[in-house]
Design a protein around this motif. Sequence first.
Motif, short mmCIF file in Angstrom:
data_model
loop_
_atom_site.label_atom_id
_atom_site.label_comp_id
_atom_site.label_asym_id
_atom_site.label_seq_id
_atom_site.Cartn_x
_atom_site.Cartn_y
_atom_site.Cartn_z
N PHE A 25 12.73 22.44 69.54
CA PHE A 25 13.63 21.52 69.67
C PHE A 25 12.95 20.58 70.67
CE2 PHE A 25 16.43 25.21 69.23
CZ PHE A 25 17.86 24.54 69.04
N ILE A 26 13.23 19.40 70.51
CA ILE A 26 12.78 18.15 71.48
C ILE A 26 13.68 18.22 72.47
CG2 ILE A 26 13.77 16.29 70.29
CD1 ILE A 26 11.13 14.90 71.02
N LEU A 27 13.42 18.25 73.97
CA LEU A 27 14.29 18.02 75.08
C LEU A 27 13.95 16.73 75.48
CD1 LEU A 27 13.26 21.40 76.77
CD2 LEU A 27 14.95 20.80 75.02
N LEU A 28 15.07 15.76 75.46
CA LEU A 28 15.12 14.50 75.87
C LEU A 28 15.46 14.42 77.23
CD1 LEU A 28 17.45 13.31 72.98
CD2 LEU A 28 14.94 13.41 72.97
N GLU A 29 15.02 13.34 77.87
CA GLU A 29 15.02 12.98 79.23
C GLU A 29 16.42 13.16 79.98
OE1 GLU A 29 13.00 9.46 80.75
OE2 GLU A 29 11.01 10.18 79.81
N ASN A 30 17.57 12.86 79.03
CA ASN A 30 18.92 12.73 79.54
C ASN A 30 19.49 14.40 79.57
OD1 ASN A 30 19.62 13.46 76.64
ND2 ASN A 30 20.66 11.55 76.34
N GLY A 31 18.76 15.28 79.15
CA GLY A 31 19.02 16.72 78.99
C GLY A 31 19.61 17.16 77.78
N SER A 32 19.60 16.33 76.90
CA SER A 32 20.08 16.88 75.67
C SER A 32 19.00 17.32 74.69
CB SER A 32 20.88 15.70 74.89
OG SER A 32 19.98 14.66 74.42
N GLN A 33 19.15 18.13 73.72
CA GLN A 33 18.02 18.77 72.82
C GLN A 33 18.30 18.42 71.43
OE1 GLN A 33 18.04 22.58 74.30
NE2 GLN A 33 19.58 23.23 72.89
N ILE A 34 17.57 18.25 70.47
CA ILE A 34 17.84 18.06 69.12
C ILE A 34 16.75 19.30 68.38
CG2 ILE A 34 17.39 16.56 67.19
CD1 ILE A 34 17.66 14.27 69.27
N LEU A 63 17.26 11.80 61.39
CA LEU A 63 18.07 12.90 61.56
C LEU A 63 18.96 13.19 60.07
CD1 LEU A 63 19.24 14.36 63.99
CD2 LEU A 63 21.11 12.77 64.12
N VAL A 64 18.69 14.18 59.87
CA VAL A 64 19.56 14.80 58.59
C VAL A 64 20.13 15.86 58.78
CG1 VAL A 64 19.03 15.60 56.14
CG2 VAL A 64 17.32 13.98 57.22
N ASN A 65 21.70 15.79 58.66
CA ASN A 65 22.59 17.11 58.93
C ASN A 65 22.25 17.59 60.27
OD1 ASN A 65 23.68 16.60 56.12
ND2 ASN A 65 22.05 18.02 55.36
N GLY A 66 22.16 16.99 61.32
CA GLY A 66 21.87 17.55 62.74
C GLY A 66 20.73 18.02 63.05
N VAL A 67 19.82 17.76 62.16
CA VAL A 67 18.29 18.10 62.35
C VAL A 67 17.42 16.89 62.35
CG1 VAL A 67 16.47 19.82 61.58
CG2 VAL A 67 18.78 20.68 61.56
N PHE A 68 16.46 16.61 63.32
CA PHE A 68 15.67 15.66 63.11
C PHE A 68 14.53 16.22 62.38
CE2 PHE A 68 12.32 12.53 64.45
CZ PHE A 68 13.54 11.27 64.69
N GLU A 69 14.17 15.37 61.08
CA GLU A 69 13.26 15.81 60.34
C GLU A 69 11.91 14.92 60.53
OE1 GLU A 69 13.05 14.91 55.51
OE2 GLU A 69 14.20 16.64 56.16
N VAL A 70 11.04 15.32 60.99
CA VAL A 70 9.99 15.06 61.53
C VAL A 70 8.76 14.39 60.52
CG1 VAL A 70 7.84 14.91 63.31
CG2 VAL A 70 10.06 15.71 63.85
N SER A 71 8.31 13.23 60.40
CA SER A 71 7.30 12.87 59.54
C SER A 71 6.23 12.64 60.31
CB SER A 71 7.57 11.63 58.87
OG SER A 71 8.03 10.61 59.52
N SER A 72 6.11 12.19 61.56
CA SER A 72 4.89 12.18 62.42
C SER A 72 5.09 12.49 63.92
CB SER A 72 4.27 10.68 62.34
OG SER A 72 4.97 9.90 62.87
#
Length: 77
Positions: A25-34, A63-72
């Motif tokens: 997951f990536i934890l964002l500064e606002n406390g949310s996670q993806i 963002l694809v179906n709630g998952v962040f698809e990372v290319s880099s």
Amino acid sequence: MTKISGTIEYKTFAAGSKSESLKPFILLENGSQILLYKKNDNPFENKGFADFESKKVIVEGELVNGVFEVSSIAEVE
């Protein structure tokens, strides 16, 4: 393409189910996670983020179906 920054952490996904596993997951500064997935990575192993665990990064992808698809991905120093 979208860029987001945060800290990579592996967390338990789908606790108590047959799908329970550690996922990146990536934890964002606002406390949310993806939830993250790296293109061309094995979705059951997710080794593409291992070198970045607990590090601040910038990821680029979509963002694809709630998952962040990372290319880099790049570490922020």
